[in-house]
Design a protein around this motif. Structure first.
Motif, short mmCIF file in Angstrom:
data_model
loop_
_atom_site.label_atom_id
_atom_site.label_comp_id
_atom_site.label_asym_id
_atom_site.label_seq_id
_atom_site.Cartn_x
_atom_site.Cartn_y
_atom_site.Cartn_z
N ALA A 162 0.85 -1.19 0.00
CA ALA A 162 0.00 0.00 0.00
C ALA A 162 0.88 1.24 0.00
N SER A 163 0.37 2.31 -0.54
CA SER A 163 1.11 3.57 -0.59
C SER A 163 0.47 4.58 0.35
N ILE A 164 1.29 5.51 0.83
CA ILE A 164 0.80 6.65 1.59
C ILE A 164 0.71 7.83 0.63
N VAL A 165 -0.49 8.40 0.55
CA VAL A 165 -0.77 9.44 -0.43
C VAL A 165 -1.15 10.72 0.30
N SER A 166 -0.63 11.84 -0.17
CA SER A 166 -0.95 13.14 0.43
C SER A 166 -2.28 13.65 -0.10
N ALA A 167 -2.72 14.77 0.44
CA ALA A 167 -4.02 15.34 0.05
C ALA A 167 -4.06 15.71 -1.42
N ASP A 168 -2.90 16.07 -2.00
CA ASP A 168 -2.87 16.45 -3.41
C ASP A 168 -2.64 15.26 -4.34
N GLY A 169 -2.62 14.04 -3.77
CA GLY A 169 -2.48 12.84 -4.59
C GLY A 169 -1.07 12.35 -4.79
N GLY A 170 -0.08 13.03 -4.23
CA GLY A 170 1.30 12.59 -4.37
C GLY A 170 1.60 11.39 -3.48
N ILE A 171 2.38 10.44 -4.01
CA ILE A 171 2.76 9.24 -3.26
C ILE A 171 4.04 9.53 -2.49
N LEU A 172 3.96 9.38 -1.16
CA LEU A 172 5.12 9.64 -0.31
C LEU A 172 5.98 8.41 -0.10
N ALA A 173 5.35 7.25 0.05
CA ALA A 173 6.09 6.03 0.34
C ALA A 173 5.20 4.83 0.03
N THR A 174 5.84 3.68 -0.18
CA THR A 174 5.14 2.42 -0.43
C THR A 174 5.59 1.39 0.59
N SER A 175 4.66 0.60 1.07
CA SER A 175 4.96 -0.35 2.13
C SER A 175 5.73 -1.57 1.62
N SER A 176 6.32 -2.29 2.58
CA SER A 176 7.01 -3.54 2.30
C SER A 176 6.75 -4.49 3.45
N ASP A 177 7.14 -5.76 3.28
CA ASP A 177 6.95 -6.74 4.35
C ASP A 177 7.71 -6.31 5.60
N TRP A 178 7.15 -6.63 6.76
CA TRP A 178 7.73 -6.18 8.03
C TRP A 178 7.97 -7.35 8.96
N SER A 179 9.04 -7.25 9.73
CA SER A 179 9.29 -8.15 10.84
C SER A 179 9.75 -7.29 12.01
N PRO A 180 9.61 -7.77 13.27
CA PRO A 180 9.96 -6.94 14.42
C PRO A 180 11.38 -6.39 14.39
N SER A 181 12.31 -7.13 13.80
CA SER A 181 13.69 -6.66 13.77
C SER A 181 13.91 -5.52 12.79
N ASP A 182 12.90 -5.22 11.95
CA ASP A 182 13.04 -4.16 10.95
C ASP A 182 12.80 -2.77 11.51
N SER A 183 12.18 -2.66 12.69
CA SER A 183 11.80 -1.35 13.19
C SER A 183 13.02 -0.48 13.45
N THR A 184 12.95 0.75 12.97
CA THR A 184 14.07 1.69 13.11
C THR A 184 13.74 2.84 14.05
N LEU A 185 12.46 3.02 14.38
CA LEU A 185 12.05 4.12 15.25
C LEU A 185 11.63 3.60 16.61
N THR A 186 11.93 4.33 17.64
CA THR A 186 11.49 3.98 18.98
C THR A 186 10.22 4.75 19.31
N VAL A 187 9.61 4.42 20.42
CA VAL A 187 8.39 5.11 20.83
C VAL A 187 8.67 6.60 20.96
N ARG A 188 7.83 7.43 20.32
CA ARG A 188 8.07 8.86 20.29
C ARG A 188 7.62 9.53 21.58
N THR A 189 8.33 10.57 21.96
CA THR A 189 7.98 11.50 23.04
C THR A 189 7.57 10.82 24.33
#
Length: 234
Positions: A162-189
């Motif tokens: 699936a893709s993430i699309v902005s309000a003007d229709g532009g594609i920002l990113a497309t998803s890929s398969d995920w596994s727990p070891s793939d996470s690069t961000l920690t819990v925010r704030t």
């Protein structure tokens, strides 16, 4: 009072009771629908951060249709509701965001269904991850190919994205398969503590391990969670 009067009075009471029962039965679905609408309106906007960050006033919005089930955002597990096909909006802090989700389609089974057998086919993708930069006060949505038949759904699931699309229709990113070891961000704030709250604080490596455990827990099923708890308390 004669017997005929008693019989007429009894029939009148029975008719009145039957009328009340039919009225209650007719109004019950309306009442339940109102309750569901009220519940859905109360949970249609979910915050994805902890604490009270200053940038929350400029949070962007990610709109997820009912077919998309978001399990975590930036390492934080999202609430799972009992109702399927519940469209939800997720409030995202400006900046980089990581969203983990699955895509699910439900198809009715044709013909007579056996006793105790599910009346539907549930076809679900593997967990997906998408990372994108959210701008302040913007609205984003998921965009993906929608199958027209159950066979199409089964064929597309191994390669689903699936893709993430902005309000003007532009594609920002497309998803890929995920596994727990793939996470690069920690819990925010995290919630800010007192000046002396750093005493005994977890190191970066400890926090990384903790976040990985949280991510694994969020995707585990009930049996896996029970097995882990049995192991942990032995």
């Amino acid at each position: 009072m004669s017997i005929s009067h008693v019989l007429r009075l009894s029939r009148l009471k029975l008719n009145h009771s039957g009328w009340c029962f039919r009225l209650i039965r007719a109004l019950l679905p309306v009442a339940l629908l109102g309750l569901l609408v009220g519940c859905s309106s109360a949970v249609t906007k979910l915050e994805t951060w902890e604490g009270n960050p200053a940038t929350a006033v400029n949070a962007s919005t990610l709109k997820a249709p009912g077919a998309i089930s978001v399990s975590q955002v930036n390492g934080r597990a999202m609430t799972n509701y009992m109702m399927d096909d519940l469209a939800l909006d997720y409030a995202l802090l400006p900046g980089e965001n990581e969203v983990v989700f699955t895509y699910k389609t439900i198809w009715a089974k044709p013909g007579v269904v056996g006793n105790g057998e599910s009346k539907v086919y549930v076809i679900e993708s593997e967990p997906q991850v998408v990372r994108f930069e959210a701008s302040p006060d913007e609205t984003y949505r998921f965009e993906f190919d929608k199958p027209e038949t159950r066979r199409q759904a089964e064929q597309m699931m191994p390669e689903f994205s699936a893709s993430i699309v902005s309000a003007d229709g532009g594609i920002l990113a497309t998803s890929s398969d995920w596994s727990p070891s793939d996470s690069t961000l920690t819990v925010r704030t995290p919630v800010p503590g007192d000046p002396g709250a750093d005493d005994g604080a977890l190191s970066d490596s400890d926090m990384s391990s903790l976040n990985r455990l949280k991510a694994v827990w969020a995707t585990a099923n009930d049996e896996e969670k029970k097995a882990f708890l049995r192991w942990a308390f032995e």
